[in-house]
Every structure is written in C-alpha cells, then in structure tokens.
Scaffold this active site. Structure first.
Site, PDB file in Angstrom:
ATOM      1  N   ASP A  56       0.855  -1.188   0.000  1.00  0.00           N
ATOM      2  CA  ASP A  56       0.000   0.000   0.000  1.00  0.00           C
ATOM      3  C   ASP A  56       0.888   1.233   0.000  1.00  0.00           C
ATOM      4  O   ASP A  56       1.944   1.239   0.616  1.00  0.00           O
ATOM      5  CB  ASP A  56      -0.979  -0.006   1.182  1.00  0.00           C
ATOM      6  N   GLU A 149      -7.534   4.680  12.611  1.00  0.00           N
ATOM      7  CA  GLU A 149      -6.389   4.574  13.522  1.00  0.00           C
ATOM      8  C   GLU A 149      -6.500   5.480  14.743  1.00  0.00           C
ATOM      9  O   GLU A 149      -5.764   5.310  15.711  1.00  0.00           O
ATOM     10  CB  GLU A 149      -5.097   4.914  12.769  1.00  0.00           C
TER      11      GLU A 149
END
Length: 253
Positions: A56, A149
């Site tokens: 990613d 997150e």
C-alpha cells in the site's frame, strides 16, 4: 553525600535508563533482528505461508517507477498482485499522487484498491461524500477501504456511530461492503462490536510471526519497512488470506 551512595545512585539511574530504552525502543521492534526462519524478500522475512502479496502506498512513497515495479514481479517468488493507494483524508485532503498511481496500477495489471484515512473530528458523511467524489471504482477493483487509527477523543460509542455513517454511505454508493483497516489492538479495543465483523478486515500487525487475531481477516499488513524496486521510500507489505482466485472474487463485479 558519601561517595558509595553517589555511585549506587548513578548505577541505579544507568540501569533504569537502559531498561526504559529497551522496553520502549528495542522490545517492540525485536522481530526485525530475529533470524529469518523462512525466505527473505523485499528486505524482510516473508511470513509463511501465503501465496498472494501486495503493498500500500501514498504520497509518502514519492514518485513510483511503475515499469521497474512491474519488472520486479518477473524476478521474485513473491510477486506483488495488489496495491492499495491512499485517496483521501478527512473531508478536504486528497492525496496528490492518487489519481496518477491509480491509473498506472491498472495499466500495469495490478489489482488496485483505494483507501480513506478517517478523521474522527470531521463530519463522517462529509468524509464519505469526499471519498465518493474522488474515487471511481470499476470492475476488477477492490472494495473501498476505511482506514481507522484514531479516536479523536471520542467515546467508543461515538466513534462507532461515526464510522457506521461512513461505511453505510459508501456501501450504498458502490454496492459493496467496504474493507475495514485498523490495527489488531484498535480493532479489539474499539471495534469489537459484532456489527463491524461483517466487513472484510485488513489487519495491521507488525513484528510478529503470525496473526494472533482470533476472528476472520482478509489482509495482513505485516511490516512497514519493505524495500521494493521502483519505490525509493520504505513501503508497507501485505498478504491476502487466500488464493489469487479468492482475491479476484472479492473485487467489484
């Protein structure tokens, strides 16, 4: 103060500092220096035993040499099959490398995906609309990804409510359940409600030999220090929990 006492205190401070340094800076990353019991590729020890690998990327990786990245697949036992790219963050911040990288990933035959970095302090519906406006997904692309997150000091219930607003709006638009990305600890602490288990789970869990999460998962981001040809900066490496045919079955129809 007696000399002996001063020496004892100095020794105590040295030991305390050494123990703290080990606990906070060495222990969490000790896996990096463990002997590689399997095969090493991309500068790290590859986890056993997965057939489908990916990366990613975002603007942090800078300019990608896609031709070199593609050519690398002809030389390795761990070819990169899929690539997730950061598209948006919050309600206004777009990744300035996304559109070019997304197009080139398709051109070079990679299975591609786009992710949104969730900002807990920003209206969730506005974030969803911003992602939808930015990202056009086609047949063969992976479902949209929500990267979670941070809590933004929201309570657990407030955070979950905001995430569901984003997930529901994006699912309604693309007609597919989004992928949910977060760390092992964050998932078990904040997203342990069964309503979040219906989404394909992409787990971030570094410096471990295997995934300890007991639930079902689809992707595992196993390191953030991969070295890949065509990308100058370190990159996250991932595996898919299944075959290439299973991955293709997960893509948009």
């Amino acid at each position: 103060m007696p000399v002996w006492l001063r020496n004892v205190l100095a020794l105590f401070l040295i030991l305390a500092f050494s123990a703290s340094f080990y606990y906070f800076f060495i222990r969490p990353y000790a896996y990096r220096w463990k002997p590689c019991g399997g095969q090493k590729e991309y500068g790290v020890c590859m986890p056993c035993c997965y057939d489908v690998h990916g990366i990613d990327v975002s603007h942090y990786q800078g300019r990608i040499d896609w031709e070199e990245l593609f050519a690398q697949n002809q030389e390795t036992d761990f070819p990169i099959e899929f690539i997730f790219m950061k598209a948006t963050e919050g309600a206004t911040l777009g990744d300035d490398t996304f559109q070019k990288n997304f197009a080139l990933a398709h051109k070079y035959g990679f299975i591609r995906g786009a992710y949104h970095f969730f900002s807990p302090k920003t209206d969730a519906l506005k974030q969803a609309e911003f992602f939808i406006k930015t990202v056009t997904l086609r047949k063969g692309d992976l479902p949209p990804v929500l990267d979670v997150e941070l809590t933004g000091r929201k309570s657990k219930s407030e955070l979950q409510k905001s995430l569901k607003i984003w997930l529901d709006r994006v699912e309604a638009h693309y007609k597919v359940k989004p992928i949910l990305y977060t760390s092992h600890k964050f998932k078990t602490k904040y997203l342990n409600d069964p309503s979040f288990d219906v989404y394909p789970y992409w787990i971030a869990h570094y410096y471990v030999d295997s995934v300890k999460y007991a639930g079902k998962w689809y992707f595992w981001q196993h390191t953030d220090v991969g070295s890949v040809k065509g990308i100058k900066e370190e990159v996250d490496l991932n595996v898919f929990n299944g075959t290439l045919e299973d991955l293709e079955a997960l893509t948009i129809k």
